[in-house]
Design a protein around this motif. Structure first.
Motif, PDB file in Angstrom:
ATOM      1  N   THR A 144     -13.922  -2.179   5.355  1.00  0.00           N
ATOM      2  CA  THR A 144     -13.670  -1.793   3.961  1.00  0.00           C
ATOM      3  C   THR A 144     -12.166  -1.810   3.673  1.00  0.00           C
ATOM      4  O   THR A 144     -11.339  -1.707   4.584  1.00  0.00           O
ATOM      5  CB  THR A 144     -14.257  -0.402   3.636  1.00  0.00           C
ATOM      6  OG1 THR A 144     -13.632   0.573   4.483  1.00  0.00           O
ATOM      7  CG2 THR A 144     -15.768  -0.378   3.865  1.00  0.00           C
ATOM      8  N   SER A 181      -8.719  -0.458   1.480  1.00  0.00           N
ATOM      9  CA  SER A 181      -8.150   0.699   0.780  1.00  0.00           C
ATOM     10  C   SER A 181      -8.196   0.455  -0.725  1.00  0.00           C
ATOM     11  O   SER A 181      -8.275  -0.694  -1.177  1.00  0.00           O
ATOM     12  CB  SER A 181      -6.707   0.963   1.235  1.00  0.00           C
ATOM     13  OG  SER A 181      -5.844  -0.093   0.891  1.00  0.00           O
ATOM     14  N   TYR A 182      -8.146   1.501  -1.494  1.00  0.00           N
ATOM     15  CA  TYR A 182      -8.283   1.554  -2.948  1.00  0.00           C
ATOM     16  C   TYR A 182      -9.762   1.481  -3.336  1.00  0.00           C
ATOM     17  O   TYR A 182     -10.276   2.366  -3.995  1.00  0.00           O
ATOM     18  CB  TYR A 182      -7.484   0.443  -3.672  1.00  0.00           C
ATOM     19  CG  TYR A 182      -7.635   0.515  -5.185  1.00  0.00           C
ATOM     20  CD1 TYR A 182      -6.752   1.254  -5.964  1.00  0.00           C
ATOM     21  CD2 TYR A 182      -8.695  -0.152  -5.827  1.00  0.00           C
ATOM     22  CE1 TYR A 182      -6.907   1.332  -7.349  1.00  0.00           C
ATOM     23  CE2 TYR A 182      -8.853  -0.073  -7.208  1.00  0.00           C
ATOM     24  CZ  TYR A 182      -7.966   0.665  -7.955  1.00  0.00           C
ATOM     25  OH  TYR A 182      -8.129   0.731  -9.313  1.00  0.00           O
ATOM     26  N   PHE A 183     -10.467   0.426  -2.860  1.00  0.00           N
ATOM     27  CA  PHE A 183     -11.894   0.296  -3.170  1.00  0.00           C
ATOM     28  C   PHE A 183     -12.688   1.286  -2.320  1.00  0.00           C
ATOM     29  O   PHE A 183     -13.696   1.826  -2.759  1.00  0.00           O
ATOM     30  CB  PHE A 183     -12.342  -1.155  -2.957  1.00  0.00           C
ATOM     31  CG  PHE A 183     -11.541  -2.102  -3.805  1.00  0.00           C
ATOM     32  CD1 PHE A 183     -11.867  -2.284  -5.145  1.00  0.00           C
ATOM     33  CD2 PHE A 183     -10.413  -2.737  -3.304  1.00  0.00           C
ATOM     34  CE1 PHE A 183     -11.101  -3.113  -5.965  1.00  0.00           C
ATOM     35  CE2 PHE A 183      -9.635  -3.571  -4.114  1.00  0.00           C
ATOM     36  CZ  PHE A 183      -9.983  -3.765  -5.436  1.00  0.00           C
ATOM     37  N   ASP A 184     -12.219   1.508  -1.083  1.00  0.00           N
ATOM     38  CA  ASP A 184     -12.733   2.569  -0.225  1.00  0.00           C
ATOM     39  C   ASP A 184     -11.781   3.749  -0.404  1.00  0.00           C
ATOM     40  O   ASP A 184     -10.676   3.764   0.145  1.00  0.00           O
ATOM     41  CB  ASP A 184     -12.747   2.093   1.239  1.00  0.00           C
ATOM     42  CG  ASP A 184     -13.023   3.221   2.222  1.00  0.00           C
ATOM     43  OD1 ASP A 184     -13.266   4.374   1.791  1.00  0.00           O
ATOM     44  OD2 ASP A 184     -12.978   2.944   3.446  1.00  0.00           O
ATOM     45  N   GLU A 185     -12.201   4.712  -1.202  1.00  0.00           N
ATOM     46  CA  GLU A 185     -11.306   5.808  -1.583  1.00  0.00           C
ATOM     47  C   GLU A 185     -11.000   6.755  -0.433  1.00  0.00           C
ATOM     48  O   GLU A 185     -10.123   7.616  -0.564  1.00  0.00           O
ATOM     49  CB  GLU A 185     -11.903   6.577  -2.778  1.00  0.00           C
ATOM     50  CG  GLU A 185     -11.941   5.714  -4.027  1.00  0.00           C
ATOM     51  CD  GLU A 185     -12.654   6.378  -5.198  1.00  0.00           C
ATOM     52  OE1 GLU A 185     -12.964   7.581  -5.142  1.00  0.00           O
ATOM     53  OE2 GLU A 185     -12.917   5.653  -6.176  1.00  0.00           O
ATOM     54  N   SER A 186     -11.709   6.601   0.701  1.00  0.00           N
ATOM     55  CA  SER A 186     -11.404   7.479   1.837  1.00  0.00           C
ATOM     56  C   SER A 186     -10.131   7.040   2.570  1.00  0.00           C
ATOM     57  O   SER A 186      -9.596   7.778   3.380  1.00  0.00           O
ATOM     58  CB  SER A 186     -12.598   7.524   2.806  1.00  0.00           C
ATOM     59  OG  SER A 186     -12.652   6.334   3.572  1.00  0.00           O
ATOM     60  N   GLN A 187      -9.642   5.839   2.285  1.00  0.00           N
ATOM     61  CA  GLN A 187      -8.431   5.367   2.965  1.00  0.00           C
ATOM     62  C   GLN A 187      -7.178   5.783   2.197  1.00  0.00           C
ATOM     63  O   GLN A 187      -7.217   5.974   0.986  1.00  0.00           O
ATOM     64  CB  GLN A 187      -8.450   3.838   3.108  1.00  0.00           C
ATOM     65  CG  GLN A 187      -9.526   3.325   4.049  1.00  0.00           C
ATOM     66  CD  GLN A 187      -9.458   1.823   4.237  1.00  0.00           C
ATOM     67  OE1 GLN A 187      -8.382   1.267   4.437  1.00  0.00           O
ATOM     68  NE2 GLN A 187     -10.608   1.165   4.185  1.00  0.00           N
ATOM     69  N   SER A 188      -6.058   5.846   2.936  1.00  0.00           N
ATOM     70  CA  SER A 188      -4.797   6.213   2.284  1.00  0.00           C
ATOM     71  C   SER A 188      -4.318   5.077   1.379  1.00  0.00           C
ATOM     72  O   SER A 188      -4.723   3.918   1.538  1.00  0.00           O
ATOM     73  CB  SER A 188      -3.738   6.543   3.340  1.00  0.00           C
ATOM     74  OG  SER A 188      -3.401   5.387   4.076  1.00  0.00           O
ATOM     75  N   LEU A 189      -3.443   5.434   0.456  1.00  0.00           N
ATOM     76  CA  LEU A 189      -2.912   4.489  -0.528  1.00  0.00           C
ATOM     77  C   LEU A 189      -2.239   3.305   0.194  1.00  0.00           C
ATOM     78  O   LEU A 189      -1.387   3.512   1.059  1.00  0.00           O
ATOM     79  CB  LEU A 189      -1.889   5.225  -1.403  1.00  0.00           C
ATOM     80  CG  LEU A 189      -1.379   4.518  -2.647  1.00  0.00           C
ATOM     81  CD1 LEU A 189      -2.503   4.401  -3.677  1.00  0.00           C
ATOM     82  CD2 LEU A 189      -0.198   5.291  -3.230  1.00  0.00           C
ATOM     83  N   TYR A 190      -2.622   2.108  -0.157  1.00  0.00           N
ATOM     84  CA  TYR A 190      -2.028   0.878   0.392  1.00  0.00           C
ATOM     85  C   TYR A 190      -2.215   0.726   1.903  1.00  0.00           C
ATOM     86  O   TYR A 190      -1.488  -0.035   2.541  1.00  0.00           O
ATOM     87  CB  TYR A 190      -0.548   0.751   0.005  1.00  0.00           C
ATOM     88  CG  TYR A 190      -0.363   0.385  -1.454  1.00  0.00           C
ATOM     89  CD1 TYR A 190      -0.807  -0.842  -1.942  1.00  0.00           C
ATOM     90  CD2 TYR A 190       0.262   1.269  -2.343  1.00  0.00           C
ATOM     91  CE1 TYR A 190      -0.649  -1.180  -3.285  1.00  0.00           C
ATOM     92  CE2 TYR A 190       0.417   0.942  -3.688  1.00  0.00           C
ATOM     93  CZ  TYR A 190      -0.038  -0.280  -4.145  1.00  0.00           C
ATOM     94  OH  TYR A 190       0.124  -0.613  -5.465  1.00  0.00           O
TER      95      TYR A 190
END
Ligand code: MBD
Ligand code: FE
Length: 311
Positions: free
Chosen positions: A164, A166-175
């Motif tokens: 997945t 980041s951004y589309f998977d909101e569980s990941q940190s920004l960028y």
């Protein structure tokens, strides 16, 4: 026999009215496109004898695809984004714009304006340190004369070990796993990242529903996306697809191409690991150079104007 009425004067008049030909407002280009689109849909419906149930089922599914922002996913799955590349390749061939690293599709998961650094970046936020294999990606940007291109921007984005973004998977940190790296005086870039997992379309969503009804899967091989740009050079949108992946040549989005396969080579060497700032554990190395064509116009230096997030 199939009944056809779209050629009749009444229906032709209706088509022109619906496409806005009877007014002088609006966009001439959109009228031209819409006229052709409605004409072809009329023909499609009558020639394939689309039933009322099929028509309204299609409307419902299109609504669902839009509601989940999956058009950018379904269309590559139906080969349309790859077709745009094939058409551009053919146009380039016709005017002699050849050479350089092949283009391949952008896909729907880019986010603009990721952190920019000189020469090197660490792409991952460390959150998968205990699970992921560290990956060092490096290479040189060349022009078609074989000269290195300093000051090029290598804009990389990739999935994590769950496949997945980041951004589309909101569980990941920004960028997370998104970086822009400016090439050094020798045209080189280097990144520390992790080996990504392949991507799979949301199995519960309307894109996979459609693919399943076509008897197809929604899987992509592990890959790393890249935009490469530099003054006076043609913008390049491409990907590195990883050798050895089960889906390398069975990609639901048809993005893998000859010349775009990279090998993440595993290194089991404590000294080399420590020299790379690791604790002695295994890591991987991926060497990948890119070759940019010269820009034939200022616009050729830029990526498409496709609406994107993050800008
Ligand atoms: C992706 O990660 C991708 O690269 C494409 C082309 C489509 C869907 C997801
Ligand atoms: Fe992708």
């Amino acid at each position: 026999m199939t009944l056809k009425i779209s050629h009749t004067p009444e229906v032709q008049a209706l088509l022109k009215e619906a496409a806005g030909f009877n007014n002088d407002q609006g966009s001439p280009r959109l009228k031209q496109l819409m006229f052709r689109l409605i004409t072809d849909v009329y023909k499609f419906i009558e020639e394939l004898e689309v039933t009322e149930d099929e028509f309204w089922l299609a409307v419902d599914r299109l609504n669902k695809i839009g509601a989940q922002s999956e058009f950018g996913l379904l269309l590559p799955g139906l080969s349309l984004e790859h077709f745009m590349d094939l058409l551009q390749d053919a146009k380039d061939e016709q005017v002699g714009l050849t050479g350089g690293t092949p283009r391949t599709i952008e896909g729907p998961l880019y986010v603009a304006n990721s952190p920019l650094s000189d020469g090197y970046a660490r792409m991952d936020d460390g959150s998968e340190d205990h699970l992921a294999t560290p990956l060092f990606i490096e290479g040189t940007i060349y022009n078609t004369d074989g000269k290195p291109v300093p000051g090029a921007i290598v804009d990389l984005w990739q999935a994590n070990i769950n496949g997945t973004y980041s951004y589309f998977d909101e569980s990941q940190s920004l960028y997370n796993l998104r970086r822009r790296i400016k090439t050094d005086a020798d045209g080189r870039y280097r990144a520390r990242s992790i080996i990504p997992s392949g991507y799979g379309v949301n199995p519960e969503g309307p894109t996979q529903e459609c693919l399943s009804a076509l008897g197809r899967h929604g899987q992509r091989p592990a890959h790393i996306h890249v935009f490469v740009s530099a003054p006076d050079h043609r913008h390049l949108t491409t990907q590195i697809n990883l050798a050895g992946d089960k889906y390398l040549w069975d990609d639901f989005a048809y993005a893998t191409r000859n010349g775009l396969v990279g090998e993440a080579k595993l290194v089991n060497n404590v000294e080399a690991s420590k020299a790379n700032g690791l604790d002695g554990r295994e890591f991987a190395e991926l060497k990948f150079d890119f070759v940019l064509q010269p820009a034939v116009s200022p616009e050729a230096e830029n990526r498409s104007q496709r609406p994107r997030v993050g800008q």
